[in-house]
Design a protein around this motif. Structure first.
Motif, PDB file in Angstrom:
ATOM      1  N   GLU A 120     -97.146 128.275  69.946  1.00  0.00           N
ATOM      2  CA  GLU A 120     -97.687 127.613  68.765  1.00  0.00           C
ATOM      3  C   GLU A 120     -97.052 128.158  67.479  1.00  0.00           C
ATOM      4  O   GLU A 120     -96.715 127.395  66.572  1.00  0.00           O
ATOM      5  CB  GLU A 120     -99.208 127.771  68.694  1.00  0.00           C
ATOM      6  CG  GLU A 120     -99.950 127.093  69.814  1.00  0.00           C
ATOM      7  CD  GLU A 120    -100.007 127.926  71.112  1.00  0.00           C
ATOM      8  OE1 GLU A 120     -99.661 129.127  71.117  1.00  0.00           O
ATOM      9  OE2 GLU A 120    -100.372 127.337  72.138  1.00  0.00           O
ATOM     10  N   GLU A 121     -96.901 129.472  67.397  1.00  0.00           N
ATOM     11  CA  GLU A 121     -96.324 130.089  66.208  1.00  0.00           C
ATOM     12  C   GLU A 121     -94.854 129.707  66.041  1.00  0.00           C
ATOM     13  O   GLU A 121     -94.392 129.452  64.926  1.00  0.00           O
ATOM     14  CB  GLU A 121     -96.486 131.607  66.268  1.00  0.00           C
ATOM     15  CG  GLU A 121     -97.937 132.036  66.141  1.00  0.00           C
ATOM     16  CD  GLU A 121     -98.176 133.489  66.482  1.00  0.00           C
ATOM     17  OE1 GLU A 121     -98.959 134.136  65.757  1.00  0.00           O
ATOM     18  OE2 GLU A 121     -97.593 133.982  67.476  1.00  0.00           O
TER      19      GLU A 121
ATOM     20  N   ILE B 293     -92.750 135.055  73.191  1.00  0.00           N
ATOM     21  CA  ILE B 293     -91.389 134.911  72.677  1.00  0.00           C
ATOM     22  C   ILE B 293     -91.141 136.018  71.665  1.00  0.00           C
ATOM     23  O   ILE B 293     -91.944 136.213  70.745  1.00  0.00           O
ATOM     24  CB  ILE B 293     -91.209 133.536  72.006  1.00  0.00           C
ATOM     25  CG1 ILE B 293     -91.629 132.421  72.977  1.00  0.00           C
ATOM     26  CG2 ILE B 293     -89.767 133.348  71.545  1.00  0.00           C
ATOM     27  CD1 ILE B 293     -91.737 131.053  72.329  1.00  0.00           C
ATOM     28  N   PRO B 294     -90.027 136.764  71.801  1.00  0.00           N
ATOM     29  CA  PRO B 294     -89.738 137.832  70.845  1.00  0.00           C
ATOM     30  C   PRO B 294     -89.694 137.300  69.414  1.00  0.00           C
ATOM     31  O   PRO B 294     -89.145 136.228  69.152  1.00  0.00           O
ATOM     32  CB  PRO B 294     -88.358 138.346  71.270  1.00  0.00           C
ATOM     33  CG  PRO B 294     -88.213 137.933  72.684  1.00  0.00           C
ATOM     34  CD  PRO B 294     -88.992 136.656  72.826  1.00  0.00           C
ATOM     35  N   GLU B 295     -90.287 138.050  68.525  1.00  0.00           N
ATOM     36  CA  GLU B 295     -90.393 137.656  67.123  1.00  0.00           C
ATOM     37  C   GLU B 295     -89.034 137.343  66.498  1.00  0.00           C
ATOM     38  O   GLU B 295     -88.910 136.451  65.672  1.00  0.00           O
ATOM     39  CB  GLU B 295     -91.069 138.790  66.350  1.00  0.00           C
ATOM     40  CG  GLU B 295     -91.213 138.583  64.888  1.00  0.00           C
ATOM     41  CD  GLU B 295     -91.881 139.762  64.225  1.00  0.00           C
ATOM     42  OE1 GLU B 295     -92.802 139.512  63.434  1.00  0.00           O
ATOM     43  OE2 GLU B 295     -91.496 140.905  64.510  1.00  0.00           O
ATOM     44  N   ASP B 296     -87.987 138.043  66.926  1.00  0.00           N
ATOM     45  CA  ASP B 296     -86.658 137.870  66.332  1.00  0.00           C
ATOM     46  C   ASP B 296     -85.758 136.914  67.131  1.00  0.00           C
ATOM     47  O   ASP B 296     -84.543 136.898  66.930  1.00  0.00           O
ATOM     48  CB  ASP B 296     -85.971 139.216  66.164  1.00  0.00           C
ATOM     49  CG  ASP B 296     -85.787 139.949  67.484  1.00  0.00           C
ATOM     50  OD1 ASP B 296     -86.337 139.509  68.516  1.00  0.00           O
ATOM     51  OD2 ASP B 296     -85.091 140.988  67.482  1.00  0.00           O
ATOM     52  N   ALA B 297     -86.339 136.114  68.015  1.00  0.00           N
ATOM     53  CA  ALA B 297     -85.560 135.171  68.825  1.00  0.00           C
ATOM     54  C   ALA B 297     -84.854 134.159  67.934  1.00  0.00           C
ATOM     55  O   ALA B 297     -85.395 133.719  66.915  1.00  0.00           O
ATOM     56  CB  ALA B 297     -86.467 134.458  69.821  1.00  0.00           C
ATOM     57  N   LYS B 298     -83.642 133.808  68.329  1.00  0.00           N
ATOM     58  CA  LYS B 298     -82.870 132.822  67.585  1.00  0.00           C
ATOM     59  C   LYS B 298     -83.093 131.433  68.156  1.00  0.00           C
ATOM     60  O   LYS B 298     -83.208 131.254  69.353  1.00  0.00           O
ATOM     61  CB  LYS B 298     -81.390 133.179  67.659  1.00  0.00           C
ATOM     62  CG  LYS B 298     -81.070 134.526  67.033  1.00  0.00           C
ATOM     63  CD  LYS B 298     -79.627 134.593  66.637  1.00  0.00           C
ATOM     64  CE  LYS B 298     -79.195 135.916  66.075  1.00  0.00           C
ATOM     65  NZ  LYS B 298     -80.072 136.705  65.369  1.00  0.00           N
TER      66      LYS B 298
END
Length: 60
Positions: A7-8, A41-46
Motif C-alpha cells: 500500500e505504501e 519491500i525495502p524502503e530504498d527499493a528502486k
C-alpha cells in the motif's frame, strides 16, 4: 533495514496495489520478502522499468 508495505509503495510510485503485487510476484523489485499473504519491500527499493508495450511510442 526498514520495509514498507504494498500500500505504501503504491502511493509512493503512483501505481495500483495490484501492480505492485505483480511486480513482487515477478521478482522485479529487489529484496522483497513474502510472509503469509503480505509483502515487505525495502524502503530504498528502486522502481522497475515499465516493460509493457506502448503503441503511442511507435507513432511519429
Amino acid at each position: 533495514m526498514k520495509y514498507l508495505t504494498v500500500e505504501e509503495f503504491a502511493e509512493k510510485w503512483h501505481l495500483s496495489e495490484r501492480r505492485i503485487q505483480k511486480l513482487c510476484i515477478e521478482n522485479r523489485i529487489e529484496g522483497v520478502i513474502r510472509f503469509g499473504h503480505s509483502w515487505a519491500i525495502p524502503e530504498d527499493a528502486k522502481k522497475p522499468e515499465d516493460k509493457r508495450f506502448h503503441l503511442k511510442l511507435l507513432k511519429p
